[in-house]
Motif scaffolding. Sequence first.
Motif, PDB file in Angstrom:
ATOM      1  N   LEU A  17     -78.104 -54.546 100.309  1.00  0.00           N
ATOM      2  CA  LEU A  17     -76.933 -55.394 100.088  1.00  0.00           C
ATOM      3  C   LEU A  17     -77.243 -56.381  98.976  1.00  0.00           C
ATOM      4  CD1 LEU A  17     -76.036 -56.258 103.800  1.00  0.00           C
ATOM      5  CD2 LEU A  17     -74.868 -54.581 102.349  1.00  0.00           C
ATOM      6  N   THR A  18     -76.242 -56.608  98.119  1.00  0.00           N
ATOM      7  CA  THR A  18     -76.427 -57.530  96.995  1.00  0.00           C
ATOM      8  C   THR A  18     -75.282 -58.534  96.945  1.00  0.00           C
ATOM      9  OG1 THR A  18     -77.529 -55.781  95.710  1.00  0.00           O
ATOM     10  CG2 THR A  18     -76.748 -57.723  94.503  1.00  0.00           C
ATOM     11  N   SER A  36     -71.434 -43.067 103.279  1.00  0.00           N
ATOM     12  CA  SER A  36     -72.687 -43.194 104.023  1.00  0.00           C
ATOM     13  C   SER A  36     -73.757 -43.827 103.132  1.00  0.00           C
ATOM     14  CB  SER A  36     -73.160 -41.823 104.501  1.00  0.00           C
ATOM     15  OG  SER A  36     -72.207 -41.245 105.365  1.00  0.00           O
ATOM     16  N   GLY A  37     -74.527 -44.733 103.705  1.00  0.00           N
ATOM     17  CA  GLY A  37     -75.620 -45.347 102.963  1.00  0.00           C
ATOM     18  C   GLY A  37     -75.212 -46.451 102.018  1.00  0.00           C
ATOM     19  N   THR A  38     -73.969 -46.944 102.146  1.00  0.00           N
ATOM     20  CA  THR A  38     -73.515 -48.005 101.238  1.00  0.00           C
ATOM     21  C   THR A  38     -73.799 -49.406 101.767  1.00  0.00           C
ATOM     22  OG1 THR A  38     -71.300 -47.918 102.212  1.00  0.00           O
ATOM     23  CG2 THR A  38     -71.681 -46.587 100.251  1.00  0.00           C
ATOM     24  N   HIS A 196     -64.830 -45.167 107.865  1.00  0.00           N
ATOM     25  CA  HIS A 196     -64.529 -44.373 106.673  1.00  0.00           C
ATOM     26  C   HIS A 196     -63.311 -43.491 106.951  1.00  0.00           C
ATOM     27  CE1 HIS A 196     -67.299 -41.769 109.044  1.00  0.00           C
ATOM     28  NE2 HIS A 196     -66.451 -40.828 108.686  1.00  0.00           N
ATOM     29  N   ASP A 197     -62.564 -43.844 108.012  1.00  0.00           N
ATOM     30  CA  ASP A 197     -61.413 -43.049 108.426  1.00  0.00           C
ATOM     31  C   ASP A 197     -60.181 -43.453 107.609  1.00  0.00           C
ATOM     32  OD1 ASP A 197     -60.293 -41.220 110.733  1.00  0.00           O
ATOM     33  OD2 ASP A 197     -58.890 -42.882 110.507  1.00  0.00           O
ATOM     34  N   MET A 198     -59.575 -42.467 106.943  1.00  0.00           N
ATOM     35  CA  MET A 198     -58.451 -42.732 106.049  1.00  0.00           C
ATOM     36  C   MET A 198     -57.232 -43.259 106.816  1.00  0.00           C
ATOM     37  SD  MET A 198     -57.980 -42.642 102.837  1.00  0.00           S
ATOM     38  CE  MET A 198     -56.569 -43.220 101.900  1.00  0.00           C
ATOM     39  N   GLN A 213     -72.957 -48.715  96.991  1.00  0.00           N
ATOM     40  CA  GLN A 213     -74.360 -48.974  96.666  1.00  0.00           C
ATOM     41  C   GLN A 213     -74.741 -50.432  96.940  1.00  0.00           C
ATOM     42  OE1 GLN A 213     -75.191 -47.510  92.704  1.00  0.00           O
ATOM     43  NE2 GLN A 213     -74.908 -45.379  93.303  1.00  0.00           N
ATOM     44  N   GLY A 214     -74.265 -50.932  98.082  1.00  0.00           N
ATOM     45  CA  GLY A 214     -74.650 -52.261  98.523  1.00  0.00           C
ATOM     46  C   GLY A 214     -73.937 -53.411  97.862  1.00  0.00           C
TER      47      GLY A 214
END
Length: 248
Positions: A17-18, A36-38, A196-198, A213-214
């Motif tokens: 995280l930034t 995923s992974g964000t 992440h559900d639309m 990407q954080g």
Amino acid sequence: MIDIKNISKTFGDRQILTSINGSFKPGDTSLIIGGSGTGKSVLLKCMIGLIKPDSGEVLYDGRNFLTSNLEEQKAIRREMGVLFQGSALFDSKSVLENVRFPLDMLTEQPENEKLDRARECLRRVGLEAAADRMPSEISGGMKKRVGIARAIVLNPKYLFCDEPNSGLDPLTSIKIDQLISEITNEFKITTVVITHDMNSMMEIGEKIMFLYQGKKLWEGNSDTLIHSDVNELNEFINANKLIREMEK
């Protein structure tokens, strides 16, 4: 009201995280979205105290959770309700016992008051008739509703939901979204949902934060979501639409 200010987190040499900033208001269902992974779940864990960020502030109605002493943190935690991704029910406890569990752990209420409150929450999610059943005897959607009942049993000011629609069919997902939204509005809870559900984004996204990407790349609501000029967000939306079409 929850305010997060400049939240950053690394694991080893990996920046997760930034400098994440944001505010979440009472009565709103706020979504944190991304692939995923964000960093979505890491941000949630920083907010509820399961992970300590490297820097930044998490303010609950002006109270800095990260710098509070142990007693102050406990007081804030008692105001939180959490719905975990897998519902996290106790297999050896009945539906009613699962809902009552936070009352047993965190209050000294008389037994009859705890039972009344647990049954009241089960009624609110439409599961009073399932009170004596075991988790193995109910469906995935019912488990989510039990999880919601348990999350609200202490009358929380803040509700956190981690992927509440994970593993559910589209129709059941819609019902869970509606229930979360109704409870948020009814009790004026500050609700934060990782998803992440639309369908969730379009139906209950009163405020939406997009992580990539954080980093926070976009913020808006369900009305402005599909008009974004952020390429990464548009790719994320289009990928979700494609998955939805494949599931039909």
